[in-house]
Design a protein around this motif. Structure first.
Motif, PDB file in Angstrom:
ATOM      1  N   GLU A 132      55.242  58.375  38.595  1.00  0.00           N
ATOM      2  CA  GLU A 132      55.821  58.845  39.861  1.00  0.00           C
ATOM      3  C   GLU A 132      56.952  57.929  40.323  1.00  0.00           C
ATOM      4  OE1 GLU A 132      52.545  59.053  42.490  1.00  0.00           O
ATOM      5  OE2 GLU A 132      51.733  60.924  41.654  1.00  0.00           O
ATOM      6  N   GLU A 133      56.763  56.631  40.194  1.00  0.00           N
ATOM      7  CA  GLU A 133      57.796  55.694  40.635  1.00  0.00           C
ATOM      8  C   GLU A 133      59.043  55.791  39.756  1.00  0.00           C
ATOM      9  OE1 GLU A 133      59.513  52.826  43.073  1.00  0.00           O
ATOM     10  OE2 GLU A 133      57.682  54.022  43.329  1.00  0.00           O
ATOM     11  N   LEU A 134      58.842  55.866  38.445  1.00  0.00           N
ATOM     12  CA  LEU A 134      59.992  55.931  37.543  1.00  0.00           C
ATOM     13  C   LEU A 134      60.745  57.249  37.690  1.00  0.00           C
ATOM     14  CD1 LEU A 134      58.681  54.306  34.235  1.00  0.00           C
ATOM     15  CD2 LEU A 134      60.258  53.351  35.909  1.00  0.00           C
ATOM     16  N   GLU A 135      60.030  58.349  37.878  1.00  0.00           N
ATOM     17  CA  GLU A 135      60.711  59.635  38.059  1.00  0.00           C
ATOM     18  C   GLU A 135      61.593  59.610  39.297  1.00  0.00           C
ATOM     19  OE1 GLU A 135      57.581  62.502  38.180  1.00  0.00           O
ATOM     20  OE2 GLU A 135      57.802  63.029  36.062  1.00  0.00           O
ATOM     21  N   LYS A 136      61.097  58.984  40.362  1.00  0.00           N
ATOM     22  CA  LYS A 136      61.863  58.941  41.605  1.00  0.00           C
ATOM     23  C   LYS A 136      63.106  58.067  41.466  1.00  0.00           C
ATOM     24  CE  LYS A 136      60.044  56.560  44.863  1.00  0.00           C
ATOM     25  NZ  LYS A 136      59.128  56.108  45.950  1.00  0.00           N
TER      26      LYS A 136
END
Length: 292
Positions: A132-136
């Motif tokens: 989730e953090e990397l996608e954002k």
């Protein structure tokens, strides 16, 4: 074959995208295939990016809530978004270092909240948080994070040995419990079998004595009816004497080298017959009381 370029013509390979500039300024993206450029108008290919999925392995060392140092091996699959290839080309110089930095940040913020056992059970939650953090973040730079796998969790060597010892001790304890239960069942079954054997043995002795008593009674009655003037006492004495001499004969014919000293004489025969008669009378008396 790689991408081929000359002054006027360029060839972009499949699964790649070219970045075209005019006088040093971004102009457009070049799809795979043959492209013509006008160098006199300042057109040129600034670079080519692959849109294939790339893999990056990141090893993170951190500690858990119960102060156990562990190493986590994460495998990140990512790719360049074709429509945003210009952002990926111009915004990030080294995307691998960027991805690695965010993986370190998320893992070291999340894992210290978990115990070691919880980490093994919830490693999928850790991978989800990293995804989730990397996608954002990486989506803003033209990159798409396809998958994140938590490949391995490696505790310190001493911790692994301690965990193995604890597991072995628990299994030995469980084995001891099962062994004790098995021994208990064996003793109970043995006691039940012994009680049953004694009960059946008692029944056998009782039936044997009943059969002897019935046989003696039948012999006395038959003899009394066939030989007139004889009493039951006289018949009983005769039977006792006959059995007494049969016993002496069997002892003498025995092949075993055993010496048996017994009192012998008519008086002893009379004593034996009286003891048997008294026993029969007591048994009959007890049977009569039970019937009443």
């Amino acid at each position: 074959m790689g991408n081929t370029f000359c002054i006027f013509v360029g060839c972009i390979q499949q699964s790649s995208v070219g970045v075209i500039e005019r006088w040093g300024r971004f102009e457009k993206l070049a799809e795979p295939g043959l492209h013509f450029f006008n160098p006199f108008a300042g057109e040129c290919v600034a670079g080519v990016l692959s849109t294939r999925i790339s893999s990056l392995d990141v090893r993170v060392e951190t500690k858990t809530k119960d102060n156990v140092f562990v190493q986590l091996l994460c495998s990140i699959q990512y790719r360049v978004v074709k429509e945003n290839a210009d952002d990926a080309f111009y915004e990030l110089e080294n995307p691998k270092e960027q991805i690695q930095a965010y993986v370190f940040d998320v893992v070291r913020a999340l894992v210290p909240r978990m115990n070691l056992d919880e980490l093994f059970e919830q490693k999928g939650e850790v991978a989800k948080a990293v995804l989730e953090e990397l996608e954002k973040v990486m989506g803003e730079y033209g990159y798409s994070i396809e998958h994140i796998l938590m490949v391995d969790i490696i505790p310190d060597a001493s911790v692994r040995r301690a965990m193995n010892e604890i597991n072995a001790a628990q299994r030995m304890q469980l084995a001891s419990v099962y062994k004790g239960e098995a021994e208990k069942v064996l003793l109970v079954k043995k006691a039940e079998a012994d009680a049953e054997a004694k009960y059946l043995g008692g029944l056998g002795v009782a039936r044997q004595r009943q059969a002897i008593t019935d046989g003696l009674r039948e012999n006395i009655l038959n003899f009394s009816h066939k030989v007139e003037g004889t009493s039951a006492k006289e018949v009983m004495d005769l039977i006792m004497i006959t059995q007494y001499f049969d016993t002496i004969k069997d002892l003498g014919n025995s092949s075993k080298n055993t010496t048996v000293f017994i009192p012998h004489g008519p008086g002893h025969v009379r004593d034996v017959s009286e003891q048997i008669r008294n026993g029969l009378m007591e048994a009959a008396s007890a049977q009569g009381k039970k019937s009443c």
